[in-house]
Design an enzyme around this catalytic site. Structure first.
Site, PDB file in Angstrom:
ATOM      1  N   GLU A  33     -10.274  -6.154   3.607  1.00  0.00           N
ATOM      2  CA  GLU A  33      -8.920  -6.375   4.116  1.00  0.00           C
ATOM      3  C   GLU A  33      -8.791  -7.743   4.798  1.00  0.00           C
ATOM      4  OE1 GLU A  33      -7.348  -3.417   6.803  1.00  0.00           O
ATOM      5  OE2 GLU A  33      -5.377  -4.359   6.800  1.00  0.00           O
ATOM      6  N   GLU A  64       0.803   1.864   8.210  1.00  0.00           N
ATOM      7  CA  GLU A  64      -0.024   1.487   9.358  1.00  0.00           C
ATOM      8  C   GLU A  64       0.874   0.682  10.298  1.00  0.00           C
ATOM      9  OE1 GLU A  64      -4.397  -0.380  10.110  1.00  0.00           O
ATOM     10  OE2 GLU A  64      -2.939  -1.701   9.160  1.00  0.00           O
TER      11      GLU A  64
HETATM   12  C1  LER Z   1      -5.951  -4.340  11.676  1.00  0.00           C
HETATM   13  O1  LER Z   1      -4.888  -5.118  12.126  1.00  0.00           O
HETATM   14  C2  LER Z   1      -5.619  -3.684  10.389  1.00  0.00           C
HETATM   15  O2  LER Z   1      -4.693  -4.049   9.717  1.00  0.00           O
HETATM   16  C3  LER Z   1      -6.448  -2.540   9.959  1.00  0.00           C
HETATM   17  O3  LER Z   1      -6.096  -2.106   8.691  1.00  0.00           O
HETATM   18  C4  LER Z   1      -7.918  -2.834  10.049  1.00  0.00           C
HETATM   19  O4  LER Z   1      -8.650  -1.693   9.806  1.00  0.00           O
HETATM   20 MN    MN Z   2      -4.179  -2.986   7.875  1.00  0.00          MN
END
Ligand code: LER
Ligand code: MN
Length: 272
Positions: free
Chosen positions: A153, A247
């Site tokens: 990521e 998220e």
């Molecule tokens: C952290 O900002 C993030 O985007 C997460 O997905 C990291 O695990």
């Molecule tokens: Mn993330």
């Protein structure tokens, strides 16, 4: 045209335990869950019971301890071990792979040391890149043996020095050259680092194996100024078939806001 496969980070799902979280996600209209706090091999059976009872798919697992680019070997060894366990768990519970952020601890934990500048041999970023390639290379082979992906990521500059853009992540994958080394796209980080989100998604193409959804202000989609329609069009164009996971912050009543968001995202995907 493929349906939107919608997931969410485990700790954002309402509920007091794994089974309740899975049940609530089913009721709220989600398809999957990203295993984060429960990413432990000894919880595999509990995760599988919740999956079988609800049909909610665990989509990714998470590596926890250590840091792959720490100057201390014991920290790197810990990280390799936690990635191996997350790969094994992903294989057991039928997840796409393990989500990994190589540099978040180096950037976010001020007490953690950074590899020294060894120029004229190599600079700190060069040494960190070499370590990522060496260790992710071994881990990608381990992921291949288990039939899952390593999913790197990129994060924005305030959370990670490298990789920041999807192109940075792809550079790691291409240097390794393993079909089991993939990247993911987090629209919040992309809003800061990419010139054009849709164009970068199109260029990433088959390298993408997960997406994180948050609006420009890291609130639920629809509450900022990110253009989800053009991002979804790009994902449809490249035939993206993995999950898109929420998220973000969820303002107000959690269940009401999650329901609104599911509806907004599914309608936007349909229009795209
Ligand atoms: C952290 O900002 C993030 O985007 C997460 O997905 C990291 O695990
Ligand atoms: Mn993330």
């Amino acid at each position: 045209m493929a349906e939107l496969r919608l997931s969410i980070r485990e700790t954002m799902a309402p509920g007091a335990n794994l089974m309740e979280r899975f049940q609530n996600l089913r009721r709220l209209g989600f398809d999957g869950i990203e295993i984060t706090a429960s990413s432990r091999l000894e919880l595999a059976d509990e995760i599988l019971r919740a999956k079988e009872a609800t049909g909610i798919q665990p989509t990714i697992t998470s590596a926890g301890a250590g840091c792959l680019i720490d100057p201390r070997k014991e920290e790197r060894d810990l990280a390799v071990q936690s990635h191996r366990e997350a790969i094994e768990l992903a294989a057991r519970i039928g997840a796409v792979g393990v989500l990994t952020v190589p540099g978040i601890k180096i950037r976010m934990q001020p007490d953690r040391p950074r590899i020294p500048d060894l120029r004229p041999l190599k600079s700190t970023p060069e040494l960190e890149f070499d370590l990522m390639v060496a260790l992710y290379g071994e881990l990608a082979d381990y992921a291949q043996q288990h039939g899952v992906f390593l999913i790197i990521e990129p994060l924005n500059r305030y959370e990670q020095y490298f990789p920041r853009t999807l192109a940075d992540g792809i550079k790691i994958c291409q240097t390794i050259g393993s079909p089991h080394c993939k990247i993911m796209a987090d629209l919040f980080h992309m809003n800061i680092e990419e010139a054009e989100i849709a164009a970068s998604l199109r260029e990433a193409g088959d390298y993408l194996a997960n997406v994180h959804l948050a609006d420009s202000n890291r609130q639920t989609p629809g509450r900022g100024h990110t253009d989800f329609l053009s991002a979804f069009r790009a994902l449809k164009e490249i035939g993206y078939s993995y999950f898109c996971g929420l998220e973000c912050g969820v303002p107000g009543d959690q269940e009401a806001e999650l329901s609104r968001t599911v509806k907004y995202l599914r309608e936007t995907w349909e229009r795209a």
